[in-house]
Scaffold this active site. Structure first.
Site, PDB file in Angstrom:
ATOM      1  N   PRO A 180     -11.868 -25.242 -38.012  1.00  0.00           N
ATOM      2  CG  PRO A 180     -11.769 -23.555 -39.629  1.00  0.00           C
ATOM      3  CD  PRO A 180     -11.680 -25.031 -39.444  1.00  0.00           C
TER       4      PRO A 180
ATOM      5  CD  GLU B 248     -14.139 -22.280 -48.632  1.00  0.00           C
ATOM      6  OE1 GLU B 248     -14.821 -21.708 -47.773  1.00  0.00           O
ATOM      7  OE2 GLU B 248     -12.967 -21.956 -48.898  1.00  0.00           O
TER       8      GLU B 248
ATOM      9  NE  ARG C 104       5.067 -32.265 -23.915  1.00  0.00           N
ATOM     10  CZ  ARG C 104       4.882 -31.772 -22.699  1.00  0.00           C
ATOM     11  NH1 ARG C 104       3.672 -31.603 -22.230  1.00  0.00           N
ATOM     12  NH2 ARG C 104       5.917 -31.455 -21.946  1.00  0.00           N
TER      13      ARG C 104
ATOM     14  CG  ASP D   5       4.297 -29.549 -19.387  1.00  0.00           C
ATOM     15  OD1 ASP D   5       5.517 -29.499 -19.231  1.00  0.00           O
ATOM     16  OD2 ASP D   5       3.695 -30.468 -19.973  1.00  0.00           O
TER      17      ASP D   5
END
Ligand code: ADE
Length: 237
Positions: free
Chosen positions: A85, A112, A150, A165
């Site tokens: 993150p 963690e 893709r 897209d």
């Protein structure tokens, strides 16, 4: 493209990669996915992979040795990513850039965090899929692989292209309609039935701009003016 995924939960990937476009790309030999179980490289008879952080604090940290051994067991690592993150936000332009690699390795972070020396020694790039915290890096790795694969030429069928897209040109996609022409009182916009390809393109461009203005106005600031369709609503400076 060869993709190595290093994870404590390799089983999580199977159902996702055994379906749909990713599965077809594997069957056609366009990609080769290798799942590496980090536990197999754990320390001692208990195959330990984590430990408490130096300096105290809660949670467990992935030790560097199992990850180093897993990485060094690979014949080719190529560009090496850690899902975390705290990484840079993964965007369509990253998917496009990564789709040009021949070898990709993704280390799925857990607990963690991961001993910082792994980053220093092995990681080329830290990526996050959004400003929220998941229980592990497996789902982010699936997201990255799906978005990248893709875009490899020949993965999407010849009738499908990624250039329309959402996010491809920095804008959201225009709406789509298929049969029936009228559904519960809602008709397909007349222009789409006109057969006039220029008018259809103009309508789609305008819709794409409008949708972006409504849903993600900040994207309009970021999108490249030369890739953006003409915006009739925009005032001259
Ligand atoms: N691991 C946990 N949360 C994550 C996120 N948002 N992106 C990437 N890896 C993660």
């Amino acid at each position: 493209m060869r993709i190595n995924l290093i994870s404590l939960f390799p089983g999580m990937f199977r159902c996702v990669f055994e379906e749909s476009i990713i599965h077809r790309a594997s069957c056609k030999g366009i990609i080769e996915i290798r799942l590496i179980d980090l536990r197999e490289f754990g320390l001692g008879t208990h195959r330990v992979v984590d430990d408490a952080p130096y300096g105290g604090g809660g949670g467990m940290i992935l030790r560097p040795e199992p990850i180093a051994r897993a990485l060094e067991s690979l014949p080719e690592r190529g560009h090496t990513i850690l899902t975390t993150p705290r990484g840079g936000l993964f965007q369509q332009e990253d998917a496009l850039r990564l789709s040009l690699e021949t070898d990709l390795t993704i280390i799925c972070g857990h607990y963690e965090g991961i001993d910082e020396r792994v980053n220093a020694l092995f990681v080329d790039e830290e990526l996050s899929i959004g400003d929220y915290v998941l229980t592990g890096g497996e789902i982010p790795a699936m997201v990255i692989v799906d978005a990248v694969v893709r875009l490899i030429p020949s993965v999407l069928g010849k009738d499908t292209t990624a250039t329309g897209d959402s996010h491809y040109a920095g804008l959201l996609e225009h709406p789509h309609y298929t049969r029936p022409r009228s559904f519960r009182g809602l008709a397909v916009p007349e222009v789409l039935l006109s057969g006039n390809h220029q008018r259809i393109r103009q309508w789609r461009d305008a819709q794409s701009l409008e949708k972006t203005r409504q849903m993600r106005p900040e994207l309009l600031e970021r999108s490249l003016p030369e890739t953006r369709p003409h915006d009739p609503g925009k005032k001259k400076p």
